[in-house]
Design a protein around this motif. Structure first.
Motif, short mmCIF file in Angstrom:
data_model
loop_
_atom_site.label_atom_id
_atom_site.label_comp_id
_atom_site.label_asym_id
_atom_site.label_seq_id
_atom_site.Cartn_x
_atom_site.Cartn_y
_atom_site.Cartn_z
N GLU A 583 -29.95 -42.12 26.43
CA GLU A 583 -30.27 -41.06 25.48
C GLU A 583 -31.62 -40.43 25.80
O GLU A 583 -32.46 -41.05 26.47
CB GLU A 583 -30.28 -41.62 24.05
CG GLU A 583 -28.95 -42.18 23.62
CD GLU A 583 -27.84 -41.16 23.68
OE1 GLU A 583 -28.10 -39.99 23.32
OE2 GLU A 583 -26.71 -41.51 24.09
N PRO A 584 -31.86 -39.19 25.34
CA PRO A 584 -33.11 -38.50 25.69
C PRO A 584 -34.37 -39.26 25.33
O PRO A 584 -35.36 -39.22 26.05
CB PRO A 584 -33.01 -37.18 24.89
CG PRO A 584 -31.54 -36.96 24.74
CD PRO A 584 -30.94 -38.32 24.60
N GLY A 585 -34.39 -39.98 24.21
CA GLY A 585 -35.60 -40.69 23.80
C GLY A 585 -35.77 -42.05 24.46
O GLY A 585 -36.76 -42.75 24.18
N GLU A 586 -34.84 -42.44 25.30
CA GLU A 586 -34.88 -43.79 25.88
C GLU A 586 -35.41 -43.78 27.31
O GLU A 586 -34.91 -44.49 28.18
CB GLU A 586 -33.48 -44.42 25.84
CG GLU A 586 -32.98 -44.63 24.43
CD GLU A 586 -31.57 -45.20 24.38
OE1 GLU A 586 -31.29 -46.01 23.49
OE2 GLU A 586 -30.75 -44.82 25.25
N GLU A 588 -39.35 -43.37 29.56
CA GLU A 588 -40.79 -43.46 29.40
C GLU A 588 -41.44 -43.23 30.75
O GLU A 588 -40.98 -43.75 31.77
CB GLU A 588 -41.16 -44.83 28.85
CG GLU A 588 -42.59 -44.94 28.37
CD GLU A 588 -42.83 -46.25 27.63
OE1 GLU A 588 -43.72 -46.29 26.78
OE2 GLU A 588 -42.11 -47.24 27.90
#
Length: 802
Positions: A583-586, A588
């Protein structure tokens, strides 16, 4: 994609040279990889005539020949069985390079007899594999250039070959005609018309075709074919064989060579079945699974459930759109054939081809997208060639399915060329360019041709216009400023931070790597990844199946490749994203560094030592400082499994992990084939706190003109006590006065235990006191010292060493 100049001229009426064509192709986006010109490597060879040939005095298989050359009569020793007086031969003189044997000739002696050159065979000149004797020419004059003779008598032998690199979005350029169309649009010639005259059938085909309903929408929208009976499948003509050989294909038989000719010439893969070996009709359907097929490459493939196959009443006969089966393949004894021309869904073909690991010319084209509208015309043209070269009688065409509708139109806005590309191209030129490429124009709408599946929007129209006009004509112009003065920064804080990390690591002596974000499943699992959440649905290779969970796998793989080439001491870094999920937020951003081998000496006479955990810690702290991390952080040993458990640590702010550093676990090094020692660090770039107050000015410089005071303390503590615990305790004794605490000595081992007791060690620290407003008195210094001893005793259970 390979093709010859004469093949190109079958579709393009041009007088352009090979160099002009190559330059234009690269400029059009069809990058030229190689140009092979047989005439260049044969340019030094001339014709000669054997005047006399007699037995060598010391060798039964050699003959001493007197040969008339353009330089007069020469003596040449030859071992060919056909060397005899009266024949015209190809002469290689001393100093000539012979490509087939990779030798530059010189004057030599063979069994004591001097020889001035050699008479060549076809294999020695890389014209064919024939090596049973020297070349005998039916005509030619002494001294005539051999390439001139070939150009007049065997033009295919000196036909230049051009090899271009095709990007996945240009399937139309996988045929010679598509390449010719681009060159014609550029102005290097005129595209010749391709007339398709349907061949009238004289009987009904005994082989029918049926597409399962489930595959008509996605799989095989259209299948056409016809039977041709009474063919003679012998060798193909010399011109056809020469073209196939020039692009690296081996001529097999007339029928097979025709299918290859259409594959490369018109980007229309075909297949021929031997009708005598087919039972019943041909059915295109999903496989049940568990079936096996012996393919034309000699390998047996297990067909999995759902894969698309062509079967008759006996079972699978072909892997649809990828490769035919050996059982129904054509041989010299074939009399009746069924010629197939079909359109296959690109995704279905790609999925099956990758699952079975089959690479074929047909798969390569179908998975990129061939012209669906050319399916039936391609069958008609191929039928005509089969009749011309092999004879026979054609049946009526059998068809199932229909040509899929690919019609779409996009608005042509001439001003977009300026806004998107920055080129001034008249509207009339833009329209003429698109029409030359096969587009249909009606008012301001442009309809792409069926052979261009890559055209999917208005921007693609602009790209085609600019590509044909040549992007080399772009003129650099300064961008307009909305208002005078210094523009605002355009980089985000994270972009600035990534740039700072790169600059700092490069300044520390590291070399930057840019690796793929995809790694293999096994490597991902070693670093806590490899789950279904990060697996790619359509990986480009078996070594790139998962999104990387960390940057270290890529750096370790790069280190292994460098060590395999003899570079043992390495300092590598990378700044980029790592992925915990899909997913986009996963994801870093990380900054990772890797040190392998020994540290470099400071001078030519300096000593070398293996890199250790403190090298990684020091470099990690330098990068954190450049990113704006606070000076006071916590360090603990709660590291992941790919770090050495006793020689690694975590730098953080409470639960917020900023960086992990230390030795890479020996097990990981073995798995990644890296010869240690290896130390590394991984910095979580986004987790470093950003400044709370945004200001353009730097904070006030806080310095003191008062004399600093340093005091040394040595504590006896348990051997299990970490130095950091002691340092933190001493630092907290007086946060206002104590500027720095550092360890300068550690006394351990048998001697230490003999003096201080079993299980004990000594740690010595230096404490620096920096007064701010007045000079410290002895009493105040002693008070701070007493507080340091108290804090350390409470935190570690240690005592001041006597």
């Amino acid at each position: 994609m390979k093709f010859t100049l004469s093949w190109l001229k079958d579709h393009l009426d041009t007088t352009a040279s090979v160099d002009q064509i190559a330059e234009a192709l690269t400029d059009l986006g069809l990058e030229v990889e190689e140009i092979s010109n047989p005439a260049a490597r044969l340019s030094t060879f001339t014709l000669a005539k054997v005047l006399h040939a007699e037995q060598h005095p010391d060798a039964d298989r050699l003959r001493v020949c007197r040969v008339m050359t353009d330089e007069g009569e020469k003596q040449i020793v030859c071992g060919a069985p056909n060397a005899r007086a009266g024949i015209t031969v190809v002469l290689c003189k001393p100093g000539d390079y012979v490509p087939g044997i990779d030798v530059t000739l010189g004057v030599g002696k063979i069994r004591g007899v001097e020889s001035h050159g050699m008479m060549a065979s076809e294999r020695e000149l890389e014209l064919s594999d024939e090596h049973n004797g020297i070349i005998e020419l039916p005509s030619g004059e002494v001294g005539e250039k051999f390439v001139d003779w070939l150009a007049a008598n065997r033009p295919g032998a000196v036909d230049p070959m051009i090899h271009i690199k095709i990007t996945p979005n240009r399937p139309d350029a996988l045929g010679v005609r598509g390449i010719a169309r681009d060159l014609a649009a550029r102005g290097l010639g005129t595209l010749k018309p391709l007339s398709v005259d349907p061949v009238a059938g004289t009987f009904d085909s005994p082989v029918g075709v049926v597409i399962d309903a489930a595959l008509k929408d996605k799989g095989c929208p259209l299948f056409t074919g016809r039977t041709i009976r009474g063919v003679k499948n012998g060798p193909s003509p010399a011109w056809l064989q020469a073209r196939l050989k020039a692009i690296g294909l081996r001529p097999i038989s007339a029928l097979v060579d025709i299918t290859n000719y259409f594959t490369f010439g018109l980007n229309r893969p075909l297949h021929v079945f031997d009708v005598a070996k087919v039972r019943g009709d041909l059915r295109i359907h999903p496989a049940k699974g568990g079936e096996e097929l012996l393919a034309l490459d000699g390998k047996t493939y297990s067909v999995r459930e759902g894969m698309m196959v062509i079967s008759d009443d006996q079972g699978p006969e072909s892997l649809a759109g990828i490769m035919g089966g050996e059982h129904s393949g054509c041989t010299e004894d074939t009399v009746d054939v069924f010629l197939e021309s079909a359109y296959w869904d690109p995704i279905t073909i790609a999925t099956t081809g990758r699952a079975l690991r089959i690479n074929s010319d047909a798969r390569y084209r179908f998975e990129r997208g061939v012209d669906p509208a050319f399916t039936l015309p391609g069958l008609e043209l191929a039928t005509r060639m089969v009749l011309d070269l092999c004879g026979g009688e054609p049946s009526h065409v059998v068809v199932d399915g229909a040509v899929p509708d690919t019609t779409r139109a996009y608005r042509l806005d001439p001003a977009r060329v300026v806004s998107l590309v920055g080129m001034e191209i008249p509207e009339a030129t833009q329209r003429a360019t698109l029409e030359a490429l096969g587009f249909t124009l009606a008012a301001d709408m442009a309809t792409p041709p069926s052979w261009r599946p890559d055209i999917l929007g208005e921007a693609d129209l602009v790209e085609e216009v600019a590509r044909i006009a040549s992007l080399t004509k772009l003129v650099g112009k300064p961008m307009r400023r909305a208002r005078p003065g210094v523009p605002k920064p355009i980089l985000t804080p994270m972009q600035v931070r990534e740039k700072a990390a790169r600059r700092t690591l490069a300044a520390l002596g590291y070399n930057e790597c840019v690796t793929y974000s995809f790694i293999d499943s096994a490597s991902a699992a070693l670093f806590g990844g490899g789950s279904e959440a990060t697996r790619l649905e359509n990986p480009i290779s078996s070594e790139m199946t998962h999104m990387r969970p960390d940057l270290l796998p890529g750096l370790l793989q790069a280190a292994a490749r460098n060590q395999a080439r003899g570079f043992m001491d390495l300092a590598l870094f990378e700044v980029g994203p790592a992925f915990a999920g899909g997913e986009p937020g996963e994801q870093e951003v990380q900054a990772a560094g890797l040190l392998v081998g020994a540290s470099a000496p400071r001078d030519p006479f300096g000593s070398r030592r293996a890199v250790d955990v403190f090298d990684a810690k020091a470099d990690a702290e330098a990068v954190l400082a450049a990113l704006g991390a606070p000076a006071k952080v916590q360090i603990n040993r709660k590291v992941a499994g790919w770090w050495h458990p006793g020689r690694s640590g975590v730098i953080g702010l409470g639960p917020n992990v900023l960086c992990t550093f230390g030795e890479v676990h020996p097990k990981i090094l073995r798995e990644m084939d890296v010869k240690g020692p290896a130390v590394a660090f991984t910095i979580q770039v986004a987790r470093v706190p950003f400044p709370k107050v945004k200001t353009a000015t730097r904070p006030a410089l806080a310095i003191s003109d008062l004399q600093a005071v340093e005091r040394d303390f040595a504590f006896v503590v348990d051997a299990s006590v970490e130095a950091l615990t002691l340092v933190n305790a001493a630092q907290g004794a007086d946060k206002a006065l104590i500027e720095e605490v550092r360890v300068f000595d550690q006394f351990t081992g048998d001697k230490a235990e003999a003096q201080m007791g079993a299980g004990k060690k000594s740690l010595a620290i230096t404490v620096r006191l920096q007064p701010r407003d007045k000079t410290l008195t002895d009493e105040e210094i002693e008070a701070v010292g007493a507080k340091i001893v108290e804090k350390v005793a409470k935190a570690t259970g240690g005592s001041l060493r006597g």
